[in-house]
Structure formats: C-alpha cells, structure tokens
Design a protein around this motif. Structure first.
Motif, mmCIF file in Angstrom:
data_model
loop_
_atom_site.group_PDB
_atom_site.id
_atom_site.type_symbol
_atom_site.label_atom_id
_atom_site.label_comp_id
_atom_site.label_asym_id
_atom_site.label_seq_id
_atom_site.Cartn_x
_atom_site.Cartn_y
_atom_site.Cartn_z
ATOM 1 N N MET A 79 0.899 -1.096 0.062
ATOM 2 C CA MET A 79 0.035 -0.107 0.102
ATOM 3 C C MET A 79 0.714 1.517 0.301
ATOM 4 O O MET A 79 1.827 1.356 0.619
ATOM 5 N N THR A 80 0.659 2.032 -0.996
ATOM 6 C CA THR A 80 1.431 3.299 -0.948
ATOM 7 C C THR A 80 1.123 4.198 0.198
ATOM 8 O O THR A 80 0.068 4.401 0.957
ATOM 9 N N ALA A 81 2.050 5.434 0.482
ATOM 10 C CA ALA A 81 1.917 6.035 1.689
ATOM 11 C C ALA A 81 0.781 7.208 1.536
ATOM 12 O O ALA A 81 0.123 7.377 2.490
ATOM 13 N N ALA A 82 0.446 7.421 0.216
ATOM 14 C CA ALA A 82 -0.648 8.234 0.037
ATOM 15 C C ALA A 82 -1.914 7.861 0.402
ATOM 16 O O ALA A 82 -2.943 8.311 0.455
ATOM 17 N N THR A 83 -1.968 6.612 0.317
ATOM 18 C CA THR A 83 -3.322 6.084 0.604
ATOM 19 C C THR A 83 -3.576 5.000 1.867
ATOM 20 O O THR A 83 -4.430 4.382 2.031
ATOM 21 N N ARG A 84 -2.479 4.868 2.586
ATOM 22 C CA ARG A 84 -2.322 3.957 3.557
ATOM 23 C C ARG A 84 -3.676 4.241 4.737
ATOM 24 O O ARG A 84 -3.842 3.337 5.425
ATOM 25 N N LEU A 85 -3.734 5.462 5.047
ATOM 26 C CA LEU A 85 -4.837 6.039 5.994
ATOM 27 C C LEU A 85 -6.055 6.287 5.381
ATOM 28 O O LEU A 85 -6.735 6.822 5.941
ATOM 29 N N ILE A 86 -6.066 6.063 4.160
ATOM 30 C CA ILE A 86 -7.514 6.592 3.550
ATOM 31 C C ILE A 86 -8.655 6.015 4.326
ATOM 32 O O ILE A 86 -8.711 4.839 4.782
ATOM 33 N N SER A 87 -9.644 6.964 4.470
ATOM 34 C CA SER A 87 -10.944 6.488 5.230
ATOM 35 C C SER A 87 -10.823 6.157 6.815
ATOM 36 O O SER A 87 -11.757 5.799 7.163
ATOM 37 N N ARG A 88 -9.940 6.860 7.086
ATOM 38 C CA ARG A 88 -9.371 6.743 8.578
ATOM 39 C C ARG A 88 -9.542 8.056 9.044
ATOM 40 O O ARG A 88 -8.996 9.226 8.744
ATOM 41 N N LEU A 89 -10.205 7.919 10.166
ATOM 42 C CA LEU A 89 -10.592 9.388 11.062
ATOM 43 C C LEU A 89 -9.097 9.575 12.081
ATOM 44 O O LEU A 89 -9.056 8.773 12.809
ATOM 45 N N THR A 90 -8.615 10.535 12.189
ATOM 46 C CA THR A 90 -7.375 10.962 12.899
ATOM 47 C C THR A 90 -7.874 12.173 13.835
ATOM 48 O O THR A 90 -8.241 13.104 13.349
ATOM 49 N N LEU A 91 -7.289 12.124 15.027
ATOM 50 C CA LEU A 91 -7.471 13.137 15.723
ATOM 51 C C LEU A 91 -6.160 13.742 16.426
ATOM 52 O O LEU A 91 -5.148 12.797 16.876
ATOM 53 N N VAL A 92 -5.582 15.038 16.399
ATOM 54 C CA VAL A 92 -4.288 15.305 16.770
ATOM 55 C C VAL A 92 -4.448 16.623 17.716
ATOM 56 O O VAL A 92 -5.201 17.499 17.264
ATOM 57 N N THR A 93 -4.045 16.407 18.906
ATOM 58 C CA THR A 93 -4.157 17.478 19.863
ATOM 59 C C THR A 93 -2.838 18.129 19.511
ATOM 60 O O THR A 93 -2.069 17.819 19.357
ATOM 61 N N GLY A 94 -3.178 19.556 19.797
ATOM 62 C CA GLY A 94 -1.918 20.548 19.592
ATOM 63 C C GLY A 94 -1.702 20.646 18.406
ATOM 64 O O GLY A 94 -0.417 20.856 17.844
ATOM 65 N N GLY A 95 -2.626 20.430 17.390
ATOM 66 C CA GLY A 95 -2.558 20.459 15.945
ATOM 67 C C GLY A 95 -2.219 21.799 15.099
ATOM 68 O O GLY A 95 -1.973 21.881 14.006
ATOM 69 N N GLY A 96 -2.445 22.792 15.957
ATOM 70 C CA GLY A 96 -2.285 24.221 15.601
ATOM 71 C C GLY A 96 -0.946 24.580 15.441
ATOM 72 O O GLY A 96 -0.906 25.742 14.818
ATOM 73 N N SER A 97 0.045 24.096 15.677
ATOM 74 C CA SER A 97 1.362 24.589 15.612
ATOM 75 C C SER A 97 2.380 23.507 15.955
ATOM 76 O O SER A 97 2.112 22.338 16.322
ATOM 77 N N GLY A 98 3.651 23.467 15.485
ATOM 78 C CA GLY A 98 4.684 22.953 15.930
ATOM 79 C C GLY A 98 4.567 21.372 15.523
ATOM 80 O O GLY A 98 4.166 21.130 14.432
ATOM 81 N N ILE A 99 4.978 20.340 16.211
ATOM 82 C CA ILE A 99 4.817 18.954 16.024
ATOM 83 C C ILE A 99 3.620 18.584 15.639
ATOM 84 O O ILE A 99 3.498 17.810 14.756
ATOM 85 N N GLY A 100 2.537 19.159 16.249
ATOM 86 C CA GLY A 100 0.998 18.681 15.810
ATOM 87 C C GLY A 100 0.853 18.999 14.443
ATOM 88 O O GLY A 100 0.252 18.234 13.805
ATOM 89 N N ARG A 101 1.225 20.227 14.178
ATOM 90 C CA ARG A 101 0.805 20.648 12.742
ATOM 91 C C ARG A 101 1.701 19.784 11.906
ATOM 92 O O ARG A 101 0.910 19.273 10.704
ATOM 93 N N ALA A 102 2.927 19.388 12.143
ATOM 94 C CA ALA A 102 3.381 18.514 11.188
ATOM 95 C C ALA A 102 3.007 17.091 11.065
ATOM 96 O O ALA A 102 2.953 16.458 9.878
ATOM 97 N N VAL A 103 2.516 16.614 12.304
ATOM 98 C CA VAL A 103 1.913 15.187 12.131
ATOM 99 C C VAL A 103 0.336 15.454 11.495
ATOM 100 O O VAL A 103 0.211 14.669 10.567
ATOM 101 N N CYS A 104 -0.221 16.507 11.732
ATOM 102 C CA CYS A 104 -1.662 16.831 10.755
ATOM 103 C C CYS A 104 -1.264 16.722 9.297
ATOM 104 O O CYS A 104 -2.036 15.952 8.647
ATOM 105 N N GLN A 105 -0.183 17.233 8.765
ATOM 106 C CA GLN A 105 0.200 17.356 7.500
ATOM 107 C C GLN A 105 0.554 15.862 7.082
ATOM 108 O O GLN A 105 -0.092 15.600 5.753
ATOM 109 N N ARG A 106 1.543 15.310 7.829
ATOM 110 C CA ARG A 106 1.725 13.891 7.312
ATOM 111 C C ARG A 106 0.524 12.809 7.383
ATOM 112 O O ARG A 106 0.409 12.253 6.334
ATOM 113 N N LEU A 107 -0.268 13.073 8.329
ATOM 114 C CA LEU A 107 -1.360 11.924 8.294
ATOM 115 C C LEU A 107 -2.411 12.327 7.105
ATOM 116 O O LEU A 107 -2.871 11.519 6.475
#
Length: 190
Positions: free
Chosen positions: A1-29
């Motif tokens: 499975m390619t990285a671009a579709t590995r999490l398709i149809s998955r809901l993810t929750l990221v706290t602290g997503g407004g900046s820093g590490i949290g923002r980077a995690v949101c972008q990656r997911l």
C-alpha cells in the motif's frame, strides 16, 4: 500500500495540531489519506493548519476543533462530537522556560495540567469511545519534543520529568480494554 493511501477512510485526531509538532503530524496524516481533526486551544491556529492540509483524496475531509486538553469537560465535548478516531495523537504540550530557583508554582502546575493530565484525559476519552462503539482496534500515540531529553544548566524543563513519566506509543487492543471494563478482575499480562 502506498503512503498516499495508507490511511484513506481513517479518522485521526491530533491535539496540539495548531502548531509545531502537532501541525507536522496533521500534515503527514493528511498526506497519507487520513481525515484529520485538528484540535488546539487556539481556534485560529487550528484553522490555519486545517486550511493547509491536503484534501485531494475521495472522502477525505478535515475539521478544526477547539479543545483545552487540561479540561475533562472540553475533552469530553470534543470526543462526543466526532466518531471514535482510528488514530489519536497527543501532541499538545507547553513549556515554562524558567530558572529552577525562580519558577513559580503556577507555571509548573500549568505544564502538568496540559502535558500530563491532558494526555491522560484524551487517551482515556478516546479509549472509552473505541470500547463503547465496539471498534476492533485503534492507535493512541503520545509525542514530545527534544526539550524532554535535553536539559540546560539551571533550567527547569518540566517536560523532561513528564517525558520520563508518560511517553509511549500504544496500540489499543479494544477487545482487551472491553474485557477489563466488563470484568475488572482481569489483569493485563503486558
């Protein structure tokens, strides 16, 4: 499975997503196909992150949410607004960069409330939601920055203590959690 579709149809929750590490995690997911709930104490920061997320895959949708992770009421309100996420990332965290000898107790308390209690409250609420809906599995991840490992002379990086106490990655076995809820005499062997 390619990285671009590995999490398709998955809901993810990221706290602290407004900046820093949290923002980077949101972008990656989002880049891996997930729908992301960007949760932050700052509505403006959460919206900034959300607007910048990849939204090209079918069914992919993102939302910004305001949450104070140190408040059980705020966490409960957030988790009941969404379906239980397949992946939850605790990235909310603060530092109070003060000299140890001069640090005020209220600064220390605030770090404990956000970094430690906040991770606990989010983890507990998401795990309870996963068990309640009968989800077969879920991932809850708590992250921290390098500040947790690096000390400066005479600085009180409270997060260093927190990292030692509460840094983990845990794949939630919802069946095992459900057994514990229904039969408290069961002890984990892990």
């Amino acid at each position: 499975m390619t990285a671009a579709t590995r999490l398709i149809s998955r809901l993810t929750l990221v706290t602290g997503g407004g900046s820093g590490i949290g923002r980077a995690v949101c972008q990656r997911l989002a880049s891996e196909g997930a729908s992301v709930v960007v949760a932050d104490i700052s509505e403006e920061s959460a919206n900034e992150t959300m607007v910048g997320l990849q939204n090209e895959l079918r069914g992919q949708g993102h939302m910004a949410a305001v949450v104070d992770v140190s408040s059980k009421e705020s966490v409960k309100k957030l988790v009941t607004r969404i379906q239980p996420p397949s992946v939850c990332v605790n990235a909310a965290g603060i530092t109070q960069d003060h000299f140890l000898l001069n640090m005020e107790e209220d600064h220390f308390d605030r770090v404990i409330q956000v970094n430690l209690k906040g991770s606990f409250l989010i983890t507990q609420a998401v795990a309870q939601a996963l068990v309640a809906c009968g989800a077969p599995k879920g991932s809850i991840i708590t992250v921290g920055s390098i500040v947790g490992k690096v000390r400066e002379l005479q600085r009180d990086h409270t997060s260093n203590w927190l990292q030692q106490m509460f840094l983990y990655h845990h794949n939630v076995d919802v069946t095992e959690l459900s057994e514990h809820v229904n039969n408290p005499s069961i002890r984990s062997t892990k």
